[in-house]
Design a protein around this motif. Structure first.
Motif, short mmCIF file in Angstrom:
data_model
loop_
_atom_site.label_atom_id
_atom_site.label_comp_id
_atom_site.label_asym_id
_atom_site.label_seq_id
_atom_site.Cartn_x
_atom_site.Cartn_y
_atom_site.Cartn_z
N UNK A 65 -0.44 36.15 42.74
CA UNK A 65 -1.38 36.94 41.95
C UNK A 65 -2.45 37.57 42.87
N UNK A 66 -3.02 36.74 43.76
CA UNK A 66 -4.05 37.25 44.68
C UNK A 66 -3.50 38.31 45.61
N UNK A 67 -2.29 38.10 46.12
CA UNK A 67 -1.68 39.06 47.04
C UNK A 67 -1.42 40.39 46.33
N UNK A 68 -0.86 40.33 45.14
CA UNK A 68 -0.54 41.56 44.41
C UNK A 68 -1.81 42.28 43.96
N UNK A 69 -2.85 41.53 43.62
CA UNK A 69 -4.11 42.14 43.21
C UNK A 69 -4.71 42.95 44.37
#
Length: 426
Positions: A65-69
């Motif tokens: 989630x953090x990477x894609x955000x």
């Protein structure tokens, strides 16, 4: 607590060796992978982690989630419209070719059924620039090449996700269950996209109200708060958090560039920490038993995925373009199986499909081989483009370009696509 202590020690070692890693074949990502493997049951036995452990799913979920955000924030719609042809070829032709090629060798060399073989191909199709940062993060490397690798790796995670979910449903034990799942998958993806677009617009609208507004020192927390709310909303409503994260990052960067600029250092640091934590946990799953469970055909398939399938598919997709031969070969080689593949592989295992264990074993070994191969070759290949000042730890003088305001290895470089890639090698 043992795992926390191991993570802290690995993080300290990684930071202390990051200068050396930026000049050599050493990779800090590999340090976390090896660290996790050493403390697992297969070696020192300090921690007990299985694919079914809650920490595995939670860490992987938060990290992706953090990477894609943050990846979504790197998308510049205006510059993408002006430079879309080569990335479009890589995504629209190269990625499907890689998926099909991987499915063929998986079916014939490993013996998995066709649905599961295509599932393996879809899981391993996304790439990640983290393991090629000496290439994508340097201004000396042609902008055309950096643009191709950055846009491809930033978008292909989201493109692969629906295919992975549909194939997991199709590989299930009953057709009726699969048909029922297709509707829920479509609903999850639709809700994720809706949340990812609407929430940043609502937050941006609130900020513009006369009585509201963020104090300068708290501005970086505005996108962070948006991301936290989005993550919680997705899990409460069963919306797809990964599609929501990527779309929210892209929308937020487009409608609130100032907030994006303020949040960028914090966001990149949080994403790196999440990636490192997930790599440590993933490393703990790489036991001798896992490598022993893979057949000789599986090892051949893993090697072919790296040295043949990715290079061949991308070279075919770039046939007839004006990119010179050296740039094509570099782009073809750097197709590392990235962090999205780790998470998607865990989804395959936890789905309980008939051949899920065999598929996961092949995926895990392929990812491990890819991390070793690609994170160890980006510095030598970067030198082909005269990237000599690979790091500045403070012990060496800054280059004239850096003195004039250009970024050095520890700063950041704005690529032609508007993406910011940290120069510190991970």
């Amino acid at each position: 607590m043992v795992l926390v202590a191991v993570f802290g020690a690995a993080l300290l070692v990684a930071v202390l060796l990051s200068g050396l890693a930026a000049r050599t074949v050493l990779s800090t990502s590999l340090l976390f992978l090896v660290g996790g493997a050493l403390v697992s049951d297969g070696f020192f036995g300090l921690i007990h982690v299985t694919p079914e452990s809650e920490i595995v799913s939670v860490t992987a979920d938060l990290a992706l989630f953090a990477v894609l955000f943050t990846d979504g924030m790197h998308v510049s719609f205006a510059k993408l419209r002006a430079n879309w042809r080569n990335p479009a070829r890589a995504l629209g032709l190269g990625m499907p070719l890689a998926c099909v090629g991987m499915a063929l060798i998986t079916h014939y060399l490993v013996g998995l059924d066709w649905t599961t073989s295509f599932l393996v191909g879809a899981v391993l199709a996304p790439t990640d620039p983290v393991f090629a940062s000496a290439i994508v993060g340097r201004k000396e490397v042609p902008a055309r090449l950096r643009e191709l690798l950055n846009v491809e790796s930033g978008i292909n995670d989201g493109l692969a996700l629906p295919v992975v979910l549909i194939l997991i449903a199709a590989a299930g034990p009953t057709a009726a269950g699969a048909e029922a799942s297709y509707g829920s998958i479509a609903l999850e993806l639709g809700l994720g996209l809706a949340f990812g677009v609407l929430l940043p617009l609502i937050v941006n609208g609130l900020v513009r109200l006369p009585l509201l507004g963020a104090e300068p020192k708290l501005q970086p927390l505005l996108p962070l708060a948006t991301g936290i709310i989005l993550y919680a909303a997705c899990h409460l409503t069963h919306a797809n958090p990964y599609l929501a994260a990527f779309s929210a990052g892209a929308v937020l960067a487009a409608v609130a560039p100032e907030s994006h600029k303020q949040f960028e250092p914090l966001g990149e640091a949080l994403a790196e920490l999440a990636k490192f934590a997930a790599l440590l946990v993933f490393g703990a799953l790489l036991t001798p038993q896992l490598f022993g469970d893979l057949s000789w055909g599986g090892y051949v398939a893993a090697v072919l995925a790296i040295v043949l399938i990715r290079p061949g598919s991308l070279l075919l997709s770039l046939w007839g373009t004006r990119i010179d031969r050296r740039e094509k070969l570099v782009a073809a080689w750097f197709g590392p199986k990235g962090f999205a593949s780790v998470v998607y592989g865990l989804l395959v295992l936890q789905a309980g499909i008939p051949q899920g264990q065999e598929a996961y074993t092949l995926i895990a070994v392929c990812i491990a081989f890819s991390i070793i191969a690609h994170s160890s070759t980006d510095v030598p290949i970067a030198r082909l483009f005269h990237v000599d000042d690979l790091v500045d730890t403070g012990a060496t003088p800054r280059t004239p370009a850096a003195a004039d305001g250009e970024t050095d290895k520890t700063a950041t470089d704005k690529t032609a696509t508007g993406e910011t890639i940290p120069h510190a090698r991970t």
